[in-house]
Design an enzyme around this catalytic site. Structure first.
Site, mmCIF file in Angstrom:
data_model
loop_
_atom_site.group_PDB
_atom_site.id
_atom_site.type_symbol
_atom_site.label_atom_id
_atom_site.label_comp_id
_atom_site.label_asym_id
_atom_site.label_seq_id
_atom_site.Cartn_x
_atom_site.Cartn_y
_atom_site.Cartn_z
ATOM 1 N N ASN A 111 -4.005 -12.892 0.951
ATOM 2 C CA ASN A 111 -5.221 -12.840 0.131
ATOM 3 C C ASN A 111 -4.801 -13.008 -1.327
ATOM 4 O O ASN A 111 -4.264 -12.075 -1.928
ATOM 5 C CB ASN A 111 -5.941 -11.501 0.329
ATOM 6 C CG ASN A 111 -7.112 -11.341 -0.628
ATOM 7 O OD1 ASN A 111 -7.590 -12.332 -1.198
ATOM 8 N ND2 ASN A 111 -7.574 -10.119 -0.814
ATOM 9 N N LYS A 139 -6.718 -13.350 -3.817
ATOM 10 C CA LYS A 139 -7.735 -12.814 -4.743
ATOM 11 C C LYS A 139 -8.058 -13.874 -5.800
ATOM 12 O O LYS A 139 -7.996 -15.058 -5.510
ATOM 13 C CB LYS A 139 -7.250 -11.509 -5.377
ATOM 14 C CG LYS A 139 -6.631 -10.555 -4.363
ATOM 15 C CD LYS A 139 -6.356 -9.211 -4.956
ATOM 16 C CE LYS A 139 -5.535 -8.386 -3.976
ATOM 17 N NZ LYS A 139 -5.832 -6.979 -4.064
ATOM 18 N N HIS A 171 -13.982 -7.052 2.042
ATOM 19 C CA HIS A 171 -12.803 -6.569 1.310
ATOM 20 C C HIS A 171 -13.249 -5.459 0.363
ATOM 21 O O HIS A 171 -14.344 -5.512 -0.192
ATOM 22 C CB HIS A 171 -12.156 -7.728 0.535
ATOM 23 C CG HIS A 171 -10.821 -7.354 -0.033
ATOM 24 N ND1 HIS A 171 -10.698 -6.637 -1.194
ATOM 25 C CD2 HIS A 171 -9.558 -7.575 0.421
ATOM 26 C CE1 HIS A 171 -9.395 -6.438 -1.433
ATOM 27 N NE2 HIS A 171 -8.685 -6.995 -0.468
ATOM 28 N N GLU A 190 -12.593 -4.814 -2.582
ATOM 29 C CA GLU A 190 -12.986 -5.248 -3.939
ATOM 30 C C GLU A 190 -14.423 -5.787 -3.929
ATOM 31 O O GLU A 190 -15.160 -5.635 -4.907
ATOM 32 C CB GLU A 190 -11.977 -6.279 -4.462
ATOM 33 C CG GLU A 190 -10.660 -5.590 -4.809
ATOM 34 C CD GLU A 190 -9.421 -6.447 -4.679
ATOM 35 O OE1 GLU A 190 -9.532 -7.684 -4.678
ATOM 36 O OE2 GLU A 190 -8.328 -5.862 -4.573
ATOM 37 N N GLU A 246 -7.514 -1.398 5.563
ATOM 38 C CA GLU A 246 -6.946 -1.430 4.219
ATOM 39 C C GLU A 246 -7.397 -0.199 3.430
ATOM 40 O O GLU A 246 -8.504 -0.193 2.860
ATOM 41 C CB GLU A 246 -7.414 -2.685 3.475
ATOM 42 C CG GLU A 246 -6.941 -3.981 4.084
ATOM 43 C CD GLU A 246 -6.796 -5.054 3.019
ATOM 44 O OE1 GLU A 246 -5.712 -5.631 2.921
ATOM 45 O OE2 GLU A 246 -7.758 -5.292 2.262
ATOM 46 N N GLY A 295 -2.940 -2.950 -4.007
ATOM 47 C CA GLY A 295 -2.501 -3.337 -5.344
ATOM 48 C C GLY A 295 -1.913 -2.194 -6.155
ATOM 49 O O GLY A 295 -1.720 -2.324 -7.353
ATOM 50 N N SER A 297 -0.363 -2.903 -0.225
ATOM 51 C CA SER A 297 0.999 -2.870 -0.785
ATOM 52 C C SER A 297 2.091 -3.178 0.241
ATOM 53 O O SER A 297 3.164 -2.575 0.222
ATOM 54 C CB SER A 297 1.258 -1.532 -1.485
ATOM 55 O OG SER A 297 0.383 -1.393 -2.600
HETATM 56 C C1 PEP Z 1 -5.398 -7.091 -0.384
HETATM 57 O O1 PEP Z 1 -5.752 -7.710 -1.374
HETATM 58 O O2 PEP Z 1 -6.072 -7.121 0.629
HETATM 59 C C2 PEP Z 1 -4.156 -6.308 -0.459
HETATM 60 C C3 PEP Z 1 -3.773 -5.637 0.584
HETATM 61 O O3 PEP Z 1 -3.470 -6.353 -1.648
HETATM 62 P P1 PEP Z 1 -1.980 -5.801 -1.940
HETATM 63 O O4 PEP Z 1 -1.082 -6.333 -0.836
HETATM 64 O O5 PEP Z 1 -1.614 -6.354 -3.280
HETATM 65 O O6 PEP Z 1 -2.043 -4.314 -1.899
#
Ligand code: PEP
Length: 260
Positions: A11, A13, A97, A99, A169, A175, A215
């Site tokens: 992803n 983003k 997601h 976000e 998630e 992040g 992460s």
């Molecule tokens: C994500 O954007 O779904 C995500 C898991 O980001 P990150 O790996 O940076 O934590």
């Protein structure tokens, strides 16, 4: 380890211009083993989807949009629809997601409509669920995820649920560099399956992919892959560089990965 396909989803983003997308794939084509014996899905910004279609070439990589609107067309300024992303060769679309839920205030109802619209257009929704830090600390993580799943799948028939992919998630891990422990991630991915078994059937629950996201890095992917209910990862930051995305896949697949 289960027989389900292992999946590594990137992803990006709101990162990468078309030129930067091209640079990523120019390096990525040097790793012909990517996507062989496992699944790789790239979610670039919508502006790069057409370019990705051309850049993937013969590599066994699929791609998808990070979001879509539930209506097919009309007066919805700024939105993109299922037919539009389908036309760009997308197999997948990320739905729900955190976000989108937290920053853009998407509701469970919005997400349900999007899941249905994705299926209507032959797209595989990758449905994201997960709790905030406050919910985890307050012992409400399981309730939150169960509720999100029930809401997003209300009225979705088994034939479509079976073609849905899931990503657990935890919001506090996205992040932040604070990844969930493999035991906690396993517990929650197992819970996703348990809930799917309740809503549909055990057979459906054990057949769909459930990914962990939050992460994930080359250094921590292996421990997740040892967990029986985790089929791979949805990766944000560490998927932006071809070398680190490749290291995640390599470290996850071990001897089953051949670079050539
Ligand atoms: C994500 O954007 O779904 C995500 C898991 O980001 P990150 O790996 O940076 O934590």
């Amino acid at each position: 380890m289960s027989m389900r396909e292992k999946i590594f989803a990137a992803n990006w983003k709101m990162n990468k211009t078309v030129a930067e997308t091209e640079a990523f794939f120019q390096e990525f084509v040097n790793y012909p083993g990517v996507g062989r014996g496992h699944g790789v899905i790239v979610f670039p910004p919508a502006t790069s989807l057409a370019a990705v279609r051309g850049l993937v070439g013969a590599m066994p990589i699929r791609w998808g949009a990070q979001n879509m609107y539930s209506k097919d067309s009309g007066a919805f300024t700024g939105e993109i629809s299922g037919p539009m992303i389908r036309e760009l060769g997308c197999s997948h679309v990320l739905i729900g997601h955190s976000e989108r839920r937290e920053i853009f205030r998407e509701t469970d109802e919005d997400i349900r409509e999007k899941v249905k619209a994705a299926h209507k257009h032959g797209l595989i929704p990758m449905l994201c669920v997960g709790e905030t830090l406050g919910e985890r600390k307050g012992g409400q993580a399981a309730d939150k995820v169960v509720r999100q799943l029930a809401a997003a799948l209300q009225g979705v028939p088994a034939s479509e649920a079976a073609r849905t992919q899931f990503a657990y998630e935890p919001i506090w891990a996205i992040g932040t560099g604070l990844n969930a422990s493999s035991a906690d991630a396993q517990e929650m991915c197992g819970l996703v399956r348990k809930q799917l078994a309740q809503l549909y059937s055990g057979e459906l629950a054990s057949g769909v992919p459930v990914l962990y996201g939050g992460s994930v890095k080359p250094e921590n992917i292996a421990e997740y892959m040892l967990q029986p209910d985790i089929d791979g990862a949805l990766i944000g930051g560490a998927s932006l560089q071809p070398s680190s995305f490749l290291s995640i896949i390599k470290n996850a697949m071990g001897s089953r990965f051949s670079a050539s």
